[in-house]
Design an enzyme around this catalytic site. Structure first.
Site, PDB file in Angstrom:
ATOM      1  N   MET A 235      33.339   5.555  20.025  1.00  0.00           N
ATOM      2  CA  MET A 235      33.585   6.532  21.081  1.00  0.00           C
ATOM      3  C   MET A 235      34.365   7.741  20.580  1.00  0.00           C
ATOM      4  O   MET A 235      34.103   8.869  20.987  1.00  0.00           O
ATOM      5  CB  MET A 235      34.350   5.877  22.236  1.00  0.00           C
ATOM      6  CG  MET A 235      33.803   6.163  23.617  1.00  0.00           C
ATOM      7  SD  MET A 235      32.425   7.294  23.653  1.00  0.00           S
ATOM      8  CE  MET A 235      31.824   7.059  25.270  1.00  0.00           C
ATOM      9  N   CYS A 236      35.352   7.507  19.715  1.00  0.00           N
ATOM     10  CA  CYS A 236      36.177   8.646  19.276  1.00  0.00           C
ATOM     11  C   CYS A 236      35.345   9.622  18.460  1.00  0.00           C
ATOM     12  O   CYS A 236      35.572  10.832  18.500  1.00  0.00           O
ATOM     13  CB  CYS A 236      37.393   8.168  18.483  1.00  0.00           C
ATOM     14  SG  CYS A 236      36.982   7.219  17.036  1.00  0.00           S
ATOM     15  N   THR A 237      34.350   9.114  17.743  1.00  0.00           N
ATOM     16  CA  THR A 237      33.461  10.004  16.989  1.00  0.00           C
ATOM     17  C   THR A 237      32.666  10.860  17.959  1.00  0.00           C
ATOM     18  O   THR A 237      32.558  12.072  17.800  1.00  0.00           O
ATOM     19  CB  THR A 237      32.477   9.179  16.131  1.00  0.00           C
ATOM     20  OG1 THR A 237      33.216   8.367  15.234  1.00  0.00           O
ATOM     21  CG2 THR A 237      31.530  10.078  15.358  1.00  0.00           C
TER      22      THR A 237
END
Lengths: 462, 533
Positions: A235-237
């Site tokens: 998700m952070c990507t």
């Protein structure tokens, strides 16, 4: 492979042939007025002639063809890339009683390989169109399209089941279904309750075909590690550090769509709607431009949103043919069946690898032994849930956990019914001890990956 | 026009993702010839019509029999007695209106007698269930005309394919597990400068944790080289020590506990492959040394011209290395660092391709061809795939069948295992002999099976003797091949149908690598083998 199985299978078959013959004597019908001379010449050589490579119990017989034509019932699961090929292969091999199940309707992108369908059929149910085509092209063949629900009522005694599915979950379900039909007399498996399962899978230029005798040979779950779980981007990507065009597309799909609701409240992104894809494509381009990422195309967008797996006619033809050959072998005993897994890849030349997949001693589906799971009493229920979903050998989707606590059956957590999910959600952050669970007690887990509830034994670690 | 193109994109979407629009174009420009519309033949053609080849022509002098209809999806019982080529063409044509279907009601032997050049127009000729004599005649004509020839046969539970092509070049082989081209062992100038722009020791935690692993390895490698006399880590112990150096570089919090730095974990995991020395793969070296690469004339195909240009590059500007590929795998990093690093490789790849282009121009000029003869696009594609180039060469059928050039070594070494797939090749050859002698195949009728076993055994011995093959063929196989009675069971035909069609697509599209040169499929054991004969 247990040759006893085949003796008993043939016995079952022989009894049915006798029944049929008796019925014929009474009714005086022969059921086949659409034959022509020489029709079965190619098949008969394998049924009516002895040979050095046949199964030890094989007896050449002119009855075998009749059994296959009139009595042998095959279930084909899936009427897509593999399914269409399977129906053709089986029909031309002498199997004229086939049921086919598929819940999908026909899409334009199917037409490059699902050859029973034409442009005019787009939108119609696959099972129906496939059955119609085969029945009209192959005189005497009776393919019956099934609606999914019928699978729950296994009145129809299928001799063999062939799967041409595109989902691991569905395979596991089918696998579990057949395992649940097994009958044990005093702990000994009754071979008559075994329904052989032939399973085929393809992806681009790769494929595999396997023979499963539930209760005897490696089942789908025994080799779950052969199906690596789908990798999703972190998700952070997606949210803050995109690097690939795919990240930009997932951003538009997962973050922008729910926020902007471009086609209205509650309208779910439909990968088959070109307008929806166009929207995602445009937003992905914008995202990519922000980060100087190149490579976002309409085709890529569609591929990522729909998780498209490339597919061609040739691989499906090869794998379905291998599966159909195995159906023929098992039904006729003309040869010893594949034992038990074949892998195919024609990227570089043609490569096949055949091996015997082994049963897993503690297989979650077929070992019949409650699986031990080790947790500290201070572990939270969430950890148990994570284990069930993330473990490579279990890969559950949304397990529901129940246990007997203080003599009463208690649902610890269930996701699929909103009201129960809400009620049981607080349990996830409670410890196993707080939930009243004891060492060595059984937990019952239900999930879409298994039609039967799975039992686990909770073992407390210190 | 636009509507058709859009609907074709939709219809072919799943396969376009494998061979691209340019691959599809080669298919749509192809004209395939199928000889004999038996089950095997129509199954092969089905898997070519569905993906949209331009046209097909069926050559077949037979009329439809009841037996034919029994195993063939593309023949119906009301075509019994009719022209088989025509009946099959109709039902195959019906599969895909984009394809143009044709037929010639004629035996291939007659065509070879009267008009052998008939076959020159095809992109590929696929011959199915051909008797040996026809096969060899056709093979000779097609070899001279440099038309690829694919021979296929279903015989009982055995499938057989033989590819006959003099030289088939593949630029886009799409290898399954390609190694990355990162140049960590010999960083080019721009890469070196880029590495210099990083100072790991002075970075804040966020930057430190989001530095691409390639940079991390490069930095620690620089340090290692300076401490080890310019020698990179070579054996397991040294690589372990190197990994440990990187591990020690992971930031620690106030309590001395290492932070969670996924990029450093990636670096450690990738040390092994990252330290692989950059070198020209031996397969490509072999191509550099081949005659076609070194004797360039105005007739030379662009593949060899580009290869020669790359060779010149390797010997000069490349300092012994191929043009940089220009791609890097995804890795934990913030967007900017990743994109910047990616651009370093991309730009170098473009530069190298431009240099190769100059060499191409020189070569073209040297024999009076305009530089536009080979496009920039093609040169870029060639450079990107330089490590994966493949050339397939098959011996002619004449060479395979001649007593002087038969591949005895391959046959005898395979037959060290008397149950190897090679035995089926020998049996198919023996069965061809039987046909030549008796004008029929063994065991077609039940009453023939018993007697034919001995007759077939004579053919087997005769074959082995003629080629001086000191191998033993078990009686069981001779018995089994009589049992088969030249049957063509549909499922075996269908397996071969898929296999052969994809090989034909490889030949037409020049993507992915065709087999070479003989493929045997054993449906009894579900095993296969590729032999060089």
């Amino acid at each position: 492979m247990n040759l006893l199985l085949f003796s008993l299978f043939r016995e079952k078959k022989r009894r049915r042939v006798v029944e049929l013959t008796e019925k014929m004597v009474v009714d005086g019908g022969d059921g086949h007025n659409c034959e022509w001379e020489g029709r079965w010449n190619h098949v008969k050589k394998f049924l009516e002639r002895s040979g050095p490579f046949t199964h030890p119990d094989f007896e050449p017989s002119t009855e075998s063809l009749q059994f296959m034509l009139d009595t042998c019932k095959i279930l084909v699961i899936g009427a897509g890339g593999l399914g269409c090929e399977l129906l053709k292969d089986l029909a031309l091999s002498g199997f004229h009683n086939i049921h086919v199940v598929d819940m999908d309707t026909i899409d334009v992108s199917n037409l490059n390989r699902q050859f029973l369908f034409r442009g005019k059929d787009v939108g119609r149910p696959k099972a129906d169109v496939a059955a119609d085509f085969i029945n009209s092209r192959i005189p005497g063949c009776c393919v019956i399209p099934l609606k999914f629900i019928h699978l729950f009522c296994f009145h129809v005694e299928f001799h063999i089941i062939v799967c041409g599915l595109d989902s691991v979950v569905a395979r596991r379900w089918m696998n579990g279904m057949l395992l649940s039909l097994l009958v044990y007399d005093d702990g000994v498996l009754d071979p008559g309750s075994i329904i052989p399962l032939i399973d085929g899978g393809t992806e681009g230029f790769k494929g595999n075909a396997r023979v499963i005798l539930p209760g005897m040979t490696a089942c789908i779950d025994c080799t779950l590690e052969l199906y690596p779980p789908q990798v999703n981007f972190p998700m952070c990507t997606i949210a803050s550090m995109p690097r690939l065009p795919e990240h930009c597309i997932e951003y538009a799909r997962m973050l922008l769509w729910p926020k902007e609701k471009p086609f209205g409240d509650g309208v779910v992104l439909d990968g088959d709607d070109p307008e929806h894809i166009q929207w995602v494509y445009q937003r992905s381009l914008e995202r990519a431009a922000e980060f100087n990422i190149t490579g976002v195309t309409y085709r890529l967008t569609q591929g990522v949103v729909k998780r498209i797996i490339p597919a061609v006619a040739s691989t499906n033809a090869v794998i379905a043919a291998a599966c159909a050959t195995e159906v023929f072998k098992i039904a006729s005993s003309a040869f010893i069946p594949l034992n038990n897994y074949m892998v195919f890849n024609d990227v570089d030349g043609l490569y096949t690898y055949t091996f015997e997949a082994e049963r897993k001693e503690n297989c979650s589906a077929c070992s019949q032994v409650p699986l031990d799971m080790h947790f500290s009493p201070t572990s939270k229920l969430q950890e148990v849930l994570d284990y069930l979903t993330e473990s490579a050998s279990l890969q559950m989707k949304s397990p529901a956990i129940t246990a007997t606590v203080e003599g009463k059956n208690k649902t610890l957590y269930l996701q699929s019914v909103a009201s129960i999910e809400q009620r049981t959600r607080p349990n996830l952050s409670k410890t196993l001890k707080e939930l009243g669970l004891a060492d060595r007690q059984e937990l019952a887990v239900a999930d879409v990956t298994t039609p039967q509830t799975m039992l686990f034994r909770l073992c407390f670690t210190s | 026009m636009a509507a058709t193109k859009a609907s074709k994109e939709q219809k072919y979407d799943r396969q376009l993702r494998l061979w691209g629009d340019h691959g599809q174009e080669t298919l749509e420009n192809a004209h395939v010839c199928l000889i004999n519309a038996t089950a095997t033949g129509t199954e092969i053609l089905k898997n070519l019509v569905l993906p949209g080849i331009g046209a097909f022509t069926i050559v077949d002098g037979h009329t439809v029999t009841g037996e034919d209809v029994g195993n063939n999806f593309f023949l119906s019982n009301n075509s019994i007695g009719k022209i088989r080529a025509q009946a099959a063409t109709e039902l195959l044509q019906e599969l895909n209106s984009d394809v143009s279907g044709n037929f010639v009601e004629e035996s291939p032997d007659k065509l070879l007698d009267n008009d052998p050049e008939f076959f020159h127009r095809f992109t590929i000729v696929i011959g199915v269930q051909l008797p040996e004599s026809t096969c060899l005649r056709l093979g000779s004509v097609l070899w001279s005309a440099a038309v690829p020839f694919l021979v296929c046969k279903t015989y009982g539970l055995i499938g057989y394919m033989r590819l006959v092509v003099q030289e088939h070049t593949v630029i886009e082989s799409h290898p399954d597990n390609a190694l990355e081209d990162l140049r960590l062992d010999q960083p080019f100038a721009e890469f070196k400068n880029h590495i210099q722009s990083y100072d790991l020791d002075s970075m804040d935690k966020k930057d430190h944790s989001h530095t691409p692993w390639i940079i991390v390895v490069a930095k620690y490698l620089e340090k290692w080289l300076s401490e080890h006399n310019g020698q990179p880590p070579k054996n397991y112990n040294e690589k372990e020590a190197f990994r440990q150096c990187i591990r020690e570089g992971i930031l620690k919090n106030e309590n001395g506990v290492p932070e969670d730095e996924e990029n450093f974990e990636e670096a450690i995991k990738n040390v092994n492959t990252a330290l692989n020395p950059t070198k020209v793969p031996s397969a490509v070296e072999d191509l550099f040394n081949s005659v076609q690469c070194n004797d360039i004339t105005s007739q030379t195909l662009s593949f060899w011209v580009m290869l020669r240009a790359v060779k010149e590059f390797v010997l000069n500007e490349g300092n012994g290395s191929l043009p940089v590929r220009g791609t890097i795998p995804d890795m934990i990093a913030d967007s900017q660092k990743f994109i910047n690093l990616q651009n370093v490789y991309r730009q170098k790849a473009m530069q190298d391709a431009a240099t190769v282009s100059k060499h191409v121009e020189c070569l073209l000029q040297s024999f009076g061809k305009p530089p536009e003869s080979i496009s920039e696009k093609d040169i870029k594609l060639f450079c990107k795939n330089a490590s994966f180039l493949r050339v397939v060469r098959c011996r002619s059928l004449a060479e395979e069948y001649s007593v002087d050039s038969v591949n005895k070594d391959e046959i005898t070494s395979c037959m060290d295992n008397p149950d190897s797939e090679m035995v089926f090749y020998l049996m198919l050859r023996a069965v061809d002999r039987f046909y030549q002698q008796h004008s029929r195949y063994p065991g077609v009728y039940n009453y023939q099976v018993e007697d034919d076993i001995n007759k077939l055994k004579l053919c087997v011995n005769n074959l082995l003797q003629e080629y001086s093959l000191n191998v033993n063929i078990k009686d069981d196989y001779i018995h089994e091949f009589c049992r088969y009675g030249a049957a063509e069971p549909h499922t075996v035909a269908a397996f071969l149908g898929g296999s052969a069609a994809q090989e034909a697509i490889k030949i037409i599209s020049h993507q992915f690598v065709p087999f070479s040169n003989t493929f045997i499929y054993n449906a009894m054991s579900q095993t296969s083998a590729t032999l060089q004969l």
